[in-house]
Design a protein around this motif. Structure first.
Motif, PDB file in Angstrom:
ATOM      1  N   ARG A 264       0.770  -1.166   0.094  1.00 33.10           N
ATOM      2  CA  ARG A 264       0.011   0.198   0.126  1.00 33.10           C
ATOM      3  C   ARG A 264       0.722   1.218   0.022  1.00 33.10           C
ATOM      4  N   ALA A 265       1.961   1.227   0.488  1.00 30.13           N
ATOM      5  CA  ALA A 265       2.738   2.384   0.698  1.00 30.13           C
ATOM      6  C   ALA A 265       3.417   2.522  -0.550  1.00 30.13           C
ATOM      7  N   ARG A 266       3.959   1.540  -1.399  1.00 27.08           N
ATOM      8  CA  ARG A 266       4.469   1.747  -2.742  1.00 27.08           C
ATOM      9  C   ARG A 266       3.363   2.521  -3.642  1.00 27.08           C
ATOM     10  N   ASP A 267       1.941   1.960  -3.505  1.00 27.80           N
ATOM     11  CA  ASP A 267       0.844   2.456  -4.202  1.00 27.80           C
ATOM     12  C   ASP A 267       0.541   3.803  -3.883  1.00 27.80           C
ATOM     13  N   LEU A 268       0.560   4.334  -2.607  1.00 23.64           N
ATOM     14  CA  LEU A 268       0.597   5.781  -2.083  1.00 23.64           C
ATOM     15  C   LEU A 268       1.825   6.631  -2.807  1.00 23.64           C
ATOM     16  N   ALA A 269       2.889   6.222  -2.900  1.00 23.83           N
ATOM     17  CA  ALA A 269       4.065   6.859  -3.674  1.00 23.83           C
ATOM     18  C   ALA A 269       3.789   7.099  -4.924  1.00 23.83           C
ATOM     19  N   THR A 276       5.733  12.422   1.148  1.00 22.82           N
ATOM     20  CA  THR A 276       6.786  11.367   1.455  1.00 22.82           C
ATOM     21  C   THR A 276       6.131  10.470   2.132  1.00 22.82           C
ATOM     22  N   ILE A 277       6.250   9.247   1.523  1.00 22.83           N
ATOM     23  CA  ILE A 277       5.620   7.974   2.071  1.00 22.83           C
ATOM     24  C   ILE A 277       6.704   7.082   2.926  1.00 22.83           C
ATOM     25  N   LEU A 278       6.417   6.766   4.144  1.00 17.64           N
ATOM     26  CA  LEU A 278       7.073   6.254   5.078  1.00 17.64           C
ATOM     27  C   LEU A 278       6.389   4.960   5.559  1.00 17.64           C
ATOM     28  N   SER A 279       7.121   3.786   5.195  1.00 21.60           N
ATOM     29  CA  SER A 279       6.530   2.407   5.343  1.00 21.60           C
ATOM     30  C   SER A 279       7.029   1.812   6.642  1.00 21.60           C
ATOM     31  N   HIS A 280       6.181   1.992   7.539  1.00 25.39           N
ATOM     32  CA  HIS A 280       6.361   1.662   9.008  1.00 25.39           C
ATOM     33  C   HIS A 280       5.095   1.609   9.968  1.00 25.39           C
ATOM     34  N   ASP A 281       5.320   1.005  10.952  1.00 25.48           N
ATOM     35  CA  ASP A 281       4.108   0.999  12.150  1.00 25.48           C
ATOM     36  C   ASP A 281       4.261   2.425  12.824  1.00 25.48           C
TER      37      ASP A 281
END
Length: 447
Positions: A264-269, A276-281
């Motif tokens: 989902r983070a890659r899709d948002l990017a 700025t998209i950060l993939s984390h909890d």
């Protein structure tokens, strides 16, 4: 008017409650207990059954309906209800959807799905969030008169220079009107009289030019400063989170979006390239500190789960973020969120009900904002020859309106006219007025 509402959940019940006093309202729902409950609590007719079933709609006398509103939890059901209603009625149809793909199709092809007006819950929630972000310290912001006038609601914090002052003492702006005060121990909006005291913990509702509303916001703080929002962190890449990021980018900001799911983070990017998209909890305190979330002006929690959104918002506040806004799916949690430290809780169902109410108000109310939970409203009306205000001073005209109404602003030829007792209201003016719950129907019919 005869209004047929399909869906007796939070949205449908709210709409029915707002309209039952001045319209003939029929509510359809599959759940017999819900139908019985809303018949008991509101002055409406109830029909138990599936709103997509033509026989059920005919039992509800759809052919006699002026407006059909479908607000069940299934967007496909809502579209089918409107399409089915169109086969037996000339009613104006309104449908609620969650996703923007249906909205995009409808906007490209007006009248698609048999829907005359489509309300997208996720988009409305995102728009509400961005308006609040744009006015630091505000709990709620609503534009009127095509954005020339704003209604804003603020907390009166402990230690505020205005705390303990009367409205007359705090009223220092020519282009702003105090319309309501919500005491700390209630959620019912009261008329803001000159001798009304702005107690700490209360909320104040003002109407005026956007720049004047911003100037007023500065007076609420000891230092008189109102820092502009530059750093916004959106926690959760839900559809509401994505739309919020999009709208923030349109306002010239570069938000950071935290999404735990890598895909989902890659899709948002790809979808929001200027964010700025950060993939984390985002519920990991060490991550929040490492990414300097403590420096954020606002953190918006849109995780799709009330519990996780609450946790993320409170953690962001704990590490040092200035403000936290959370999307709350369950209306009953709104007060809880704000009681434990979330600055503003936004309930998508409430903003959806408000938008639909705006379209179904009798006569010509062009915009409606609901204030507090007691049913008070701020509404915009264009003055016609039939209005009790037409050609009269406000002092004379208000005498024919019920108690519980305050005129907050008048716009005339794109200019603001601050309402005073000797102001003459002209045909064609747009009047923005606050009305307490028991005065709304009469005010709407007379303005």
């Amino acid at each position: 008017m005869r209004i047929l509402i399909v869906g007796a959940g939070e949205v449908g019940s709210s709409i029915a409650g707002s309209l039952a006093g001045s319209h003939e309202v029929v509510v359809v729902d599959r759940d017999a207990d819900r139908v019985e409950s809303i018949q008991y609590s509101e002055d409406v007719l109830g029909v138990t059954g599936d709103g997509t079933d033509l026989d059920v709609l005919q039992e509800a006398e759809v052919a006699a309906a002026d407006v059909v509103i479908s607000v069940t939890n299934s967007e496909e059901t809502n579209l089918i209800v409107c399409a089915t209603a169109k086969t037996r009625s000339d009613a104006f149809t309104i449908a609620r959807v969650e996703q923007t793909n249906y909205l995009d199709t409808w906007q490209a092809h007006q009248g698609a799905f048999g829907v005359d007006f489509l309300v997208c819950t996720n988009l409305l929630a995102a728009q509400t969030i961005v308006r609040i972000v744009g006015l630091p310290s505000a709990r709620d912001v609503n534009p009127f008169a095509d954005g020339r006038v704003e209604m804003a609601e603020f907390d009166v914090p402990d230690g505020s220079p205005l705390a303990g002052q009367t409205v007359a003492e705090a009223d220092r702006f020519d282009e702003l009107t105090f319309v309501a005060v919500i005491p700390a121990d209630t959620d019912d909006a009261q008329i803001a009289g000159g001798d009304t005291v702005l107690e700490p913990g209360s909320r104040v509702v003002v109407v005026g030019l956007p720049q004047t509303v911003r100037e007023f916001a500065r007076t609420l703080f000891t230092d008189g400063e109102l820092d502009e929002v530059e750093d916004v962190v959106v926690v959760g890449g839900s559809k509401t989170g994505e739309l919020t990021a999009h709208l923030l980018v349109e306002r010239g900001l570069s938000p950071r979006v935290v999404e735990v799911d890598d895909e989902r983070a890659r899709d948002l990017a790809e979808r929001v390239p200027n964010a700025t998209i950060l993939s984390h909890d985002a519920t990991d305190p060490e991550f929040l500190t490492r990414e300097h979330v403590q420096d954020a002006d606002v953190v918006v929690a849109t995780l799709g789960s009330d519990e996780r959104s609450l946790l993320a918002a409170l953690l962001a506040k704990r590490v040092g973020a200035d403000r936290a806004i959370a999307v709350v799916d369950q209306p009953r949690y709104v007060e809880l969120f704000e009681a434990v430290g979330v600055d503003v809780a936004v309930n998508p169902r409430e903003v959806t009900a408000e938008e639909i109410t705006r379209f179904t108000r009798e006569r010509r109310a062009e915009n409606v904002a609901i204030v507090g939970s007691g049913g008070a409203e701020v509404l915009e009306v264009e003055i016609t020859d039939e209005s009790v205000l037409a050609g009269r001073t406000i002092e004379a005209g208000v005498a024919d309106l019920p108690a519980g109404v305050v005129l907050g602003a008048i716009t005339r030829d794109d200019e603001l006219v601050t309402p005073r007792g000797d102001t003459v209201v002209e045909v064609g003016d747009h009047v923005v007025a606050f009305a307490q719950a028991d005065a709304v129907d009469e005010v709407t019919s007379k303005l």
